[in-house]
Design a protein around this motif. Structure first.
Motif, short mmCIF file in Angstrom:
data_model
loop_
_atom_site.label_atom_id
_atom_site.label_comp_id
_atom_site.label_asym_id
_atom_site.label_seq_id
_atom_site.Cartn_x
_atom_site.Cartn_y
_atom_site.Cartn_z
N ASP A 1 -46.41 -23.54 -20.61
CA ASP A 1 -46.41 -23.01 -22.11
C ASP A 1 -45.52 -24.16 -22.91
OD1 ASP A 1 -47.85 -21.23 -20.84
OD2 ASP A 1 -46.51 -19.47 -21.29
N PRO A 2 -46.21 -23.83 -24.27
CA PRO A 2 -45.36 -24.87 -25.26
C PRO A 2 -43.91 -24.23 -25.56
CG PRO A 2 -47.19 -23.41 -26.08
CD PRO A 2 -47.28 -23.36 -24.86
N ASN A 3 -43.71 -22.85 -25.38
CA ASN A 3 -42.47 -22.28 -25.45
C ASN A 3 -41.66 -22.08 -24.20
OD1 ASN A 3 -44.35 -20.42 -24.74
ND2 ASN A 3 -43.45 -18.91 -25.88
N TYR A 4 -42.10 -23.09 -23.39
CA TYR A 4 -41.16 -23.18 -21.89
C TYR A 4 -39.92 -23.06 -22.42
CZ TYR A 4 -39.56 -24.15 -17.48
OH TYR A 4 -38.84 -24.47 -16.14
N ILE A 5 -39.14 -22.48 -21.74
CA ILE A 5 -37.40 -22.47 -21.98
C ILE A 5 -36.82 -23.35 -22.05
CG2 ILE A 5 -36.81 -21.84 -19.49
CD1 ILE A 5 -34.45 -20.23 -20.86
N SER A 6 -37.03 -24.57 -20.98
CA SER A 6 -36.13 -25.92 -21.12
C SER A 6 -37.06 -26.57 -22.23
CB SER A 6 -36.45 -26.57 -19.81
OG SER A 6 -37.97 -26.73 -19.58
N PHE B 1 -56.64 -8.23 -17.94
CA PHE B 1 -56.75 -8.23 -19.50
C PHE B 1 -55.51 -9.20 -19.77
CE2 PHE B 1 -58.13 -3.95 -17.93
CZ PHE B 1 -59.36 -4.12 -18.31
N GLY B 2 -54.69 -9.72 -18.89
CA GLY B 2 -53.60 -10.60 -19.53
C GLY B 2 -52.50 -10.11 -20.35
N TRP B 3 -52.55 -8.50 -20.46
CA TRP B 3 -51.47 -7.72 -21.21
C TRP B 3 -49.99 -8.05 -20.77
CZ3 TRP B 3 -53.95 -2.26 -20.89
CH2 TRP B 3 -55.12 -2.38 -21.86
N SER B 4 -49.26 -8.21 -21.77
CA SER B 4 -47.85 -8.52 -21.55
C SER B 4 -47.04 -7.46 -20.68
CB SER B 4 -47.20 -8.88 -22.60
OG SER B 4 -46.07 -7.96 -22.86
N PHE B 5 -45.95 -7.83 -20.06
CA PHE B 5 -45.26 -7.09 -19.17
C PHE B 5 -44.65 -5.93 -20.01
CE2 PHE B 5 -41.08 -5.98 -17.62
CZ PHE B 5 -41.28 -5.52 -16.48
N GLY C 1 -42.25 -12.57 -25.44
CA GLY C 1 -43.11 -13.51 -25.90
C GLY C 1 -42.35 -14.47 -26.72
N VAL C 2 -41.26 -14.54 -26.95
CA VAL C 2 -40.50 -15.74 -27.62
C VAL C 2 -40.37 -16.67 -26.69
CG1 VAL C 2 -38.87 -16.42 -28.82
CG2 VAL C 2 -39.54 -14.00 -29.12
N ILE C 3 -40.00 -16.70 -25.66
CA ILE C 3 -39.52 -17.88 -24.76
C ILE C 3 -40.24 -17.24 -23.48
CG2 ILE C 3 -37.68 -18.74 -23.20
CD1 ILE C 3 -35.86 -17.85 -25.52
N SER C 4 -41.16 -18.30 -22.87
CA SER C 4 -42.06 -18.41 -21.66
C SER C 4 -41.13 -19.00 -20.60
CB SER C 4 -43.13 -18.95 -21.87
OG SER C 4 -43.81 -19.20 -20.71
N PHE C 5 -41.51 -18.60 -19.41
CA PHE C 5 -41.08 -19.27 -18.14
C PHE C 5 -42.00 -19.84 -17.38
CE2 PHE C 5 -38.26 -15.65 -19.33
CZ PHE C 5 -36.94 -16.38 -19.21
N ASN C 6 -43.10 -20.24 -17.94
CA ASN C 6 -44.46 -20.95 -17.53
C ASN C 6 -44.09 -22.30 -17.80
OD1 ASN C 6 -45.92 -18.90 -16.04
ND2 ASN C 6 -46.70 -18.19 -17.71
#
Ligand code: ADP
Ligand code: MG
Lengths: 242, 521
Positions: free
Chosen positions: B320-325, B240-244, B312-317
């Motif tokens: 993703d557009p909001n990838y941490i780097s 379902f792609g639910w968040s952690f 949901g603010v910062i992603s580690f993928n």
């Protein structure tokens, strides 16, 4: 007695498997009384105590407390009706401190009256106050017995059951403990049902007494009467003046 | 003259006793190791199983056993006895030996050696070749450990007084220190293999501690709840792609539910019977995971489990557009995620520890401990033992479930292989070694046991000594066994064996005197 007794045990029979430990026992305790049950080893005294608490269950007969039939109630609900006991072998919590043991006794009221009640216990048994942070298991036998009674009192009981509080204790300690029970009864009007092998001390303390033989009540009367009774003297007192 | 005679005869008597004991030790060692060490199974060129006798190795082991026993009987025991008398005279019995061992001159030697080998160790290793280089590595490790031990010894009273805040501070700055020492890439191993791995076990052991340590219910199937949590996140997260952050509580609730389901049938059981049923429960869950292929994908497991994001603010993928780097405009690295996970599991551990400490002071927690001591007494004090036991199972299981969902998020992959009985055994061993009920002791035990197995992996230089076939990490069970034996011989109640009281009267000073006399019950 004009009013109904606080605790009423009617025709109770209890079995351990095939062994019948109680055979139609009738006992009643009225409010404000100290009642003693005396009997030899294996007569069924502890069984009666535990049957009142629902483990083991009475297979027939009824037990009522303050008008409620408690024969089939779960043990913890019986306790919630304010029956407290100092069981055979004391059964304090050995790894918990004296203070924690007393707190466990006050579980019913969620410690609401703890500070007030614990002071009363300390007045009764000053020894406990000195040993507050000591672990229960490291107390001496007499101190453990005091703790066991103190823990039972923390529940603010209407009825206190004591199973052989004098067992294995020095005469001086027995006297201290029995004095404390008498004191509680006189000042607070606490109702006490006491099981003892130490018949002399018990009958001297009690208003009334019962004699239990092989799971049957064979005799009853006031403490004085039983103390004077030749049969009781022969069976439980001669040479047994603890 | 006469005194010298007796001394001499006493000496020869000790030597005789030593020889006798050494002989016994040799015989015992021979029979113990004749099959374990004396022969080795191997395959010959026809692919047949053959036994290769190893008489020299066996002889070495037996001789070492005899020699150690001889030295112990003839030198060590008399030395310790004499030392005890001397130290009793000077009044510093427990610390006298340690004071001599951790003396200031020794520290200087240790410091010089550690510093020297840290600076020049690598070039020295290159110069002396791999064989002696292995010993250089060993010496460096020993020097560093000695210096750390020295510091711990000299600040022991400060450490024990502030153990919790000190431990927490160290854990908090640990990744920072590792990154500044080894850089982002180099810190991965220390943060992930050591930090996260240890903290997962701390959390699991603290969760199990509620059931075993506090409520006294011996649970050999705790890993089942870990599995329930892991699969809850793995399945719901991938399907379902639910968040952690939604699935973490869900996994906890699922595990708690299973805790109650296990709790009901075992309510009347205690001790060994309870242990057997819980063990079976753990195996059932694992077998269901293997065989229910339609849902769990069987032994192949579930992969592609989504990563945790920072709410949901910062992603580690990376995609993703909001990838941490991209957010911070820094270089890409896998280390950020690991550091984030480290703080996440640290927070989960803190939650577990906090809840445990709070619960111990609440009626339910106190009832758990009373239940462990005497069930009948509990009932006659008006405690409902049924609900008390079930809450212990449920809350213990819930933390197992939390840890499980974290595990799934960290690995990105789960399979039934991660939830074997050995895991339950290790978690239980940590609880027992640390001292049932003691959070601090358990954390230390987890650090030593889990960290120890990871360090074994690092000891590749042992290959130089024992030959290329030697795989140090395979000896982790030996480490566990040795730790078990040592702790149980010296401290049968575990590393921190005394139970911390949870209740104090307001006027604490009045009882301070009796507090110090308190025995360990
Ligand atoms: N758990 C038990 N199982 C079987 N028999 C028991 C059990 N407890 C007590 N009995 C038996 O019941 C009888 C009464 O025991 P008990 O009530 O302990 O006597 P008392 O307290 O008067 O010494 C004894 O014959 C004893 O052997
Ligand atoms: Mg008895």
């Amino acid at each position: 007695m004009s009013t109904a007794p606080l605790l009423d045990v009617r025709n109770v029979e209890t079995f351990y498997g095939n062994i019948q430990a109680l055979n139609g026992v009738n006992v009643s305790v009225s409010e404000g009384e100290i009642v003693a049950l005396i009997g030899a080893n294996g007569a069924g005294k502890s069984t009666l105590m535990m049957t009142i608490f629902g483990t083991p269950r009475a297979s027939s007969g009824t037990i009522s407390f303050a008008g409620t039939n408690i024969t089939q109630l779960p043990t913890h609900e019986i306790a919630r009706l304010r029956i407290a006991q100092s069981p055979e072998g004391r059964r304090i919590f050995p790894r918990m401190t004296v203070l924690e043991n007393l707190q466990m006794g006050a579980s019913l009221d969620k410690l609401k009256y703890f500070d007030e009640d614990v002071e009363k216990v300390f007045t009764l048994f000053p020894r406990l106050k000195e040993r507050l942070t000591q672990r229960g298991g490291t107390l001496s036998g007499g101190e453990q017995q005091m703790l066991s009674i103190g823990r039972a009192l923390m529940a603010r009981p209407k009825l206190l059951l004591l199973d052989e509080p004098s067992l294995g204790l020095a005469p001086l300690i027995v006297k201290q403990i029995f004095d404390a029970i008498r004191e509680l009864n006189r000042t607070e009007g606490l109702t006490v049902f006491l099981v003892e092998q130490n018949a002399f001390a018990a009958l001297k303390l009690a208003h009334r007494g019962y004699v239990l033989v092989n799971g049957r009540v064979t005799m009853s009367g006031s403490g004085k009467e039983l103390l004077a009774d030749p049969e009781v003297r022969a069976a439980y007192l001669e040479g047994g003046r603890h | 003259m006469a005194m010298a005679e007796t001394k001499k005869s006493a000496g020869s008597a000790t030597v005789a006793a030593g020889l006798r004991e050494a002989f016994y030790a040799a015989v015992i060692a021979f029979f113990m190791f004749v099959l374990l060490v004396g022969v080795k199974t191997d395959q010959n060129i026809h692919n047949e199983l053959v036994l290769v006798p190893r008489p020299y190795l066996l002889a070495t082991v037996v001789l070492i056993a005899a020699a150690v026993r001889f030295l112990q009987v003839v030198y060590l025991t008399p030395f310790l006895v004499a030392q005890k008398t001397v130290d009793a005279g000077t009044g510093q019995l427990p610390t006298a030996f340690a004071l001599r061992f951790f003396s200031k001159p020794n520290l200087v030697i240790g410091l010089v050696m550690a510093a020297g080998l840290l600076l020049f160790g690598n070039s020295l290793q290159a110069a002396v070749g791999p064989y002696w280089g292995a010993y250089v590595g060993l010496l460096r490790a020993a020097a560093i450990i000695y210096v750390i031990a020295w510091v711990i010894f000299y600040f022991r009273s400060f450490i024990s007084a502030h153990s919790y805040s000190l431990g927490f501070t160290i854990l908090l700055v640990y990744p920072v220190v590792m990154v500044s020492l080894f850089g982002f890439q180099g810190s991965l191993k220390w943060v992930d293999n050591f930090g996260i791995q240890i903290l997962i076990y701390v959390m699991l052991a603290w969760g199990l501690n509620i059931v075993v340590g506090l409520a006294g219910l011996l649970d050999l199937g705790y890993v089942a709840f870990y599995a329930v949590g892991a699969y809850s996140y793995a399945l719901l997260g991938t399907q379902f792609g639910w968040s952690f952050w939604i699935l973490l509580p869900v996994a906890g609730i699922m595990a708690a539910m299973w805790g109650v389901i296990l709790g009901f049938p075992v309510l009347r059981l205690r001790g060994d019977y309870l242990a057997i049923v819980t063990l079976a429960f753990g195996e059932i869950i694992r077998l269901v995971l293997i065989n229910w292929r339609e849902v769990t994908n069987g032994a192949a497991g579930i992969s592609g489990i989504p990563k945790v994001s920072f709410f949901g603010v910062i992603s580690f993928n990376v995609s993703d557009p909001n990838y941490i780097s991209k957010v911070f405009g820094i270089a890409q690295s896998g280390a950020y995620y690991k550091i984030f996970l480290y703080y996440l599991i640290l927070a989960l551990c803190v939650l577990t520890g906090y809840v445990t400490i709070r619960l111990r002071r609440l009626p339910v927690g106190r009832a758990w401990e009373a239940l462990r001591e005497d069930e009948i007494a509990c009932r006659s004090l008006g405690i409902n033992t049924t609900t008390t036991k079930l809450t212990a199972f449920a809350i213990g299981a819930m933390f197992g479930g939390f840890a499980g969902s974290f595990f799934a998020a960290r690995q990105g992959f789960v399979s039934p292989e991660s939830f074997i009985f050995l895991e339950s055994a290790i978690i239980l061993a940590i609880v027992v070694l640390g001292g049932m009920g003691s959070l601090g002791g358990i954390a230390v035990a987890a650090a030593v046991m889990v960290g120890g197995t990871e360090i074994l992996r690092e000891m590749q230089f042992l290959k130089q000594i024992f030959g290329p076939d030697f795989t140090p990490e395979l000896y982790r069970m030996l480490l566990f066994g040795a730790a078990m034996v040592i702790v149980m011989v010296w401290k049968p109640r575990g590393f921190v064996g005394s139970r911390e009281p949870t209740a104090f009267l307001k006027e604490r000073k009045a009882v301070a005197g009796s507090f110090t006399k308190e025995g360990h019950g």
